[in-house]
Design a protein around this motif. Structure first.
Motif, PDB file in Angstrom:
ATOM      1  N   CYS A 103       0.821  -1.219   0.000  1.00 22.84           N
ATOM      2  CA  CYS A 103       0.000   0.000   0.000  1.00 22.84           C
ATOM      3  C   CYS A 103       0.856   1.271   0.000  1.00 22.84           C
ATOM      4  O   CYS A 103       0.446   2.312  -0.496  1.00 22.84           O
ATOM      5  CB  CYS A 103      -0.958  -0.009   1.186  1.00 22.84           C
ATOM      6  SG  CYS A 103      -0.200   0.443   2.768  1.00 22.84           S
ATOM      7  N   GLY A 104       2.059   1.212   0.588  1.00 18.49           N
ATOM      8  CA  GLY A 104       2.952   2.369   0.589  1.00 18.49           C
ATOM      9  C   GLY A 104       2.738   3.340   1.734  1.00 18.49           C
ATOM     10  O   GLY A 104       3.539   4.249   1.929  1.00 18.49           O
ATOM     11  N   CYS A 106       0.968   2.231   5.063  1.00 18.96           N
ATOM     12  CA  CYS A 106       0.703   1.667   6.390  1.00 18.96           C
ATOM     13  C   CYS A 106       2.005   1.738   7.217  1.00 18.96           C
ATOM     14  O   CYS A 106       3.058   2.080   6.706  1.00 18.96           O
ATOM     15  CB  CYS A 106       0.221   0.220   6.279  1.00 18.96           C
ATOM     16  SG  CYS A 106       1.482  -0.948   5.751  1.00 18.96           S
ATOM     17  N   CYS A 109       4.854  -0.420   5.721  1.00 16.09           N
ATOM     18  CA  CYS A 109       5.427   0.166   4.501  1.00 16.09           C
ATOM     19  C   CYS A 109       6.291   1.377   4.850  1.00 16.09           C
ATOM     20  O   CYS A 109       7.389   1.534   4.334  1.00 16.09           O
ATOM     21  CB  CYS A 109       4.316   0.579   3.538  1.00 16.09           C
ATOM     22  SG  CYS A 109       3.525  -0.818   2.709  1.00 16.09           S
ATOM     23  N   CYS A 117       3.182  -5.758   4.655  1.00 11.72           N
ATOM     24  CA  CYS A 117       1.971  -4.965   4.404  1.00 11.72           C
ATOM     25  C   CYS A 117       0.750  -5.883   4.306  1.00 11.72           C
ATOM     26  O   CYS A 117       0.795  -6.939   3.672  1.00 11.72           O
ATOM     27  CB  CYS A 117       2.135  -4.190   3.092  1.00 11.72           C
ATOM     28  SG  CYS A 117       0.683  -3.225   2.648  1.00 11.72           S
TER      29      CYS A 117
HETATM   30 ZN   LIG Z   1       1.379  -1.160   3.502  1.00  9.77          ZN
END
Ligand SMILES: [Zn+2]
Length: 355
Positions: A103-104, A106, A109, A117
């Motif tokens: 997701c970049g 959370c 991440c 993730c």
């Molecule tokens: Zn994530």
């Protein structure tokens, strides 16, 4: 374009070479022409509908598979086109994908451990219709890693799925140090070979388990200091003997339930067990007395984070890691490649060539 697809769970013969529409890269995506794609245990299990000894559909990723499914976690190729907004790669670049999406944003991440993730989606597993067993695939450009000229496409297609979790587990999590002893179960597979190389690269003493005289000789040739035949019975006794009664500081568990009890028994005081695969069964008993009595740490690893993958490609480019390809076969022979792996007739990485 041609794609080797799985129309339904079944034996290797269900694999079917289909003619499908060539994909177009969207915003931030690149179109990659595949030159080679590594065959992994996961591809075989996704096709067969079985993970370890359990139904694949009992797992979250098993429930996410849509048919016809295009397998292929580990392609290597050349960027043929890019969508709008792409700055990370150019047309003509040789690349391998960091083959999962996260997701970049959370907490995992953001802390750089994108492989933890909750939104993790693996190429050729949870990416509907997109996989490496095809002439092309589209992938976010930010998730492509440049492949140095010194690494062939076949080697590039043999690197990240095996070396990624092995490096992340042994180095980043278990902190394997020079002079320590590393035990590798399932050492004759692709991850096993990677674990031997990584162990030797950091200066560890490596004990590897194999299942035939030929495979033991091969493990020694690959750098194992000691090779043990697991068919001889309790391998933990042999590990203790090989370590002067101390046991292994780090155990790279690549089999699962079938070896777990003996792996625990093989661990030294303050040993670290890294569970990377469990194709030999996911349910094992744990002796809690042994766990706290020996001050053992157990860690599980899914794949590897982006930073590790980029580092591994760099190390391969510098010749410090050498992914060994056992056999290359054309994509059209994917079913035979799966048979070789299912019947454990392979001794290292099988790579399908696509062009
Ligand atoms: Zn994530």
């Amino acid at each position: 374009m041609k794609a080797m697809r799985v129309p339904e769970f079944g034996p290797p013969e269900v694999l079917r070479l289909d003619e499908i529409e060539k994909p177009t890269p969207g915003y931030g995506e690149a179109l990659v022409r595949v030159h080679a794609v590594g065959v992994n245990r996961m591809d075989v299990e996704l096709r067969g509908g079985v993970y370890g000894k359990e139904a694949l559909t009992d797992f979250y990723f098993g429930r996410l598979i849509e048919f016809p499914h295009t397998p292929g976690i580990e392609p290597a190729g050349v960027v043929e086109a890019v969508g709008e907004g792409v700055t990370e790669v150019n047309v003509g670049d040789r690349v391998v994908p960091h083959s999962h999406l996260s997701c970049g944003h959370c907490r995992h991440c953001r802390s750089g451990v994108d492989n933890a993730c909750a939104q993790l989606r693996v190429l050729g597993v949870q990416t509907s219709g997109v996989g490496g067993y095809a002439e092309y695939f589209v992938w976010p450009a930010r998730n492509l890693i440049p492949l140095p000229e010194t690494v062939s496409f076949e080697e590039g297609a043999s690197l990240l799925v095996n070396y990624g979790p092995v490096w992340f587990g042994l180095i980043e999590r278990a902190n394997l140090r020079p002079g320590e002893t590393l035990l590798v179960t399932g050492a004759s597979g692709g991850c096993g070979h990677a674990a031997i190389q990584v162990g030797k690269l950091v200066g560890a003493r490596v004990i590897a388990l194999g299942g035939s005289e030929e495979k033991l000789a091969d493990l020694r040739a690959r750098g194992a200091d000691v090779a043990i035949d697991y068919r001889d019975g309790d391998f933990s006794a042999a590990v203790m003997e090989a370590t002067g009664g101390e046991g292994a500081d780090v155990v790279c568990e690549l089999v699962g339930a079938d070896t777990w009890t003996q792996s625990m028994a093989s661990a030294a005081l303050r040993g670290r067990l890294v569970v990377i695969g469990s194709h030999g069964g996911i349910r094992a008993e744990l002796n809690l007395g042994e766990l706290f009595g020996k001050n053992v740490q157990i860690t599980g690893v899914t794949r590897a984070n982006h930073a590790t993958m980029a580092k591994l490609v760099r190390l391969a480019g510098e010749g410090l890691l050498r992914p060994a390809v056992w056999r290359t076969m054309p994509l059209a022979e994917a079913a035979e490649a799966h048979r070789l792996m299912e019947e454990r007739r392979h001794s290292g990485k099988i790579v399908l060539t696509v062009t």
